[in-house]
Design an enzyme around this catalytic site. Sequence first.
Site, short mmCIF file in Angstrom:
data_model
loop_
_atom_site.label_atom_id
_atom_site.label_comp_id
_atom_site.label_asym_id
_atom_site.label_seq_id
_atom_site.Cartn_x
_atom_site.Cartn_y
_atom_site.Cartn_z
N LYS A 202 2.75 -7.15 0.10
CA LYS A 202 3.87 -6.34 -0.43
C LYS A 202 4.98 -6.19 0.62
O LYS A 202 6.15 -6.35 0.32
CB LYS A 202 3.38 -4.93 -0.82
CG LYS A 202 2.32 -4.91 -1.90
CD LYS A 202 1.97 -3.48 -2.32
CE LYS A 202 1.32 -2.65 -1.24
NZ LYS A 202 -0.02 -3.09 -0.82
N ARG B 256 -3.52 -3.28 13.80
CA ARG B 256 -3.61 -1.90 13.32
C ARG B 256 -5.07 -1.44 13.32
O ARG B 256 -5.97 -2.22 13.03
CB ARG B 256 -3.07 -1.82 11.88
CG ARG B 256 -1.56 -1.78 11.83
CD ARG B 256 -1.00 -1.91 10.43
NE ARG B 256 -1.70 -1.19 9.38
CZ ARG B 256 -1.28 -1.14 8.11
NH1 ARG B 256 -0.16 -1.76 7.76
NH2 ARG B 256 -1.95 -0.47 7.21
N ARG C 114 -10.60 0.47 2.45
CA ARG C 114 -9.27 0.55 1.83
C ARG C 114 -9.28 -0.15 0.47
O ARG C 114 -8.62 0.29 -0.48
CB ARG C 114 -8.21 -0.08 2.76
CG ARG C 114 -7.93 0.81 3.96
CD ARG C 114 -7.27 0.05 5.08
NE ARG C 114 -5.93 -0.36 4.77
CZ ARG C 114 -5.31 -1.38 5.36
NH1 ARG C 114 -5.93 -2.11 6.28
NH2 ARG C 114 -4.07 -1.68 5.03
N ARG D 40 0.44 5.21 -5.09
CA ARG D 40 -0.93 4.73 -4.93
C ARG D 40 -1.91 5.51 -5.79
O ARG D 40 -3.09 5.18 -5.82
CB ARG D 40 -1.36 4.89 -3.47
CG ARG D 40 -1.23 3.60 -2.63
CD ARG D 40 -1.60 3.98 -1.21
NE ARG D 40 -2.08 2.93 -0.39
CZ ARG D 40 -1.33 2.26 0.50
NH1 ARG D 40 -0.05 2.48 0.58
NH2 ARG D 40 -1.87 1.35 1.28
N ARG E 257 -4.03 -10.12 10.65
CA ARG E 257 -2.68 -9.57 10.69
C ARG E 257 -2.40 -8.88 12.02
O ARG E 257 -3.25 -8.19 12.56
CB ARG E 257 -2.51 -8.54 9.57
CG ARG E 257 -1.13 -7.89 9.58
CD ARG E 257 -0.83 -7.20 8.29
NE ARG E 257 -1.58 -5.96 8.14
CZ ARG E 257 -1.41 -5.16 7.09
NH1 ARG E 257 -0.58 -5.49 6.12
NH2 ARG E 257 -2.11 -4.05 7.00
P1 AMP Z 1 0.02 0.70 4.21
O1 AMP Z 1 0.84 0.44 5.43
O2 AMP Z 1 0.82 0.76 2.95
O3 AMP Z 1 -1.19 -0.21 4.10
O4 AMP Z 1 -0.58 2.19 4.39
C1 AMP Z 1 -1.45 2.50 5.48
C2 AMP Z 1 -2.17 3.80 5.20
O5 AMP Z 1 -1.21 4.86 5.07
C3 AMP Z 1 -2.99 3.86 3.92
O6 AMP Z 1 -4.29 3.29 4.07
C4 AMP Z 1 -3.04 5.36 3.68
O7 AMP Z 1 -3.93 6.00 4.57
C5 AMP Z 1 -1.62 5.80 4.07
N1 AMP Z 1 -0.68 5.70 2.93
C6 AMP Z 1 0.40 4.88 2.80
N2 AMP Z 1 1.02 5.08 1.63
C7 AMP Z 1 0.32 6.03 0.98
C8 AMP Z 1 0.44 6.64 -0.30
N3 AMP Z 1 1.42 6.29 -1.16
N4 AMP Z 1 -0.47 7.59 -0.63
C9 AMP Z 1 -1.45 7.97 0.22
N5 AMP Z 1 -1.64 7.42 1.44
C10 AMP Z 1 -0.76 6.45 1.82
#
Ligand code: AMP
Length: 215
Positions: A13, A159, A170, A88, A127
């Site tokens: 994404k 990360r 996840r 989400r 990654r």
């Molecule tokens: P991402 O970079 O989008 O993979 O997000 C990394 C982490 O941030 C996720 O695993 C969640 O812990 C938190 N996170 C990001 N976006 C959301 C969201 N919309 N709702 C809840 N937690 C989020």
Amino acid sequence: MRLILLGAPGSGKGTQAVLLKAKYGCAHISTGDILRKSLQEETDLSRRVKALMSNGDLVPDDVIIEMVKERLSKDDVTKGFLMDGFPRTVMQAEALDKMLNEIGRPLDAALFINVAENTIVRRLSHRRVCRACGEALNLLDVASETKNCLACSGELYQRDDDSEQVIRKRLQVYRQQTEPVVELYKKKGFLRTVEVQDHYMPEDTFRGVKAALGL
Ligand code: AMP
């Protein structure tokens, strides 16, 4: 273009948002990036958020919704936006609908990037992210084991939540909480899907994204 990018963690994404932004100039709103930036400040909330993120759990809806509300009040949103990593949960999707109605900027589409789970685990564990500019790079997409960011030569890191154990967690959270969001947009008639094959490079997916969006 007012678009939501849906897909499992590691489906690409963020990469597709960067390509879409470069070509069409809309604001890229990544809740994960906003959260990671907010962790630089040491507060009770940031410590709680950090623990949830490192464990692969979601941050509570009210925290995220407030963050997105503030982001949507910025001027650059008038050029259109790409939501990456939000919504989400079904509650977040409903809150987004309400916020967009209030500011008179309804969604054009929700784009679902569909990738097989084995591909996701393999890609996420390779990654790396640039500490300086935040750009993600996949070691599988470059010829040699690159040590620095291709965009700015900054230092690359992995990360915390890209370890295999947290990736599995996840994906489980994604299946339970986010797949219903995909169904919701499907029912509303907003969903466009791009199927990503294991051997695809980001530009192959980008061709599929443009086709799915009729661009
Ligand atoms: P991402 O970079 O989008 O993979 O997000 C990394 C982490 O941030 C996720 O695993 C969640 O812990 C938190 N996170 C990001 N976006 C959301 C969201 N919309 N709702 C809840 N937690 C989020």
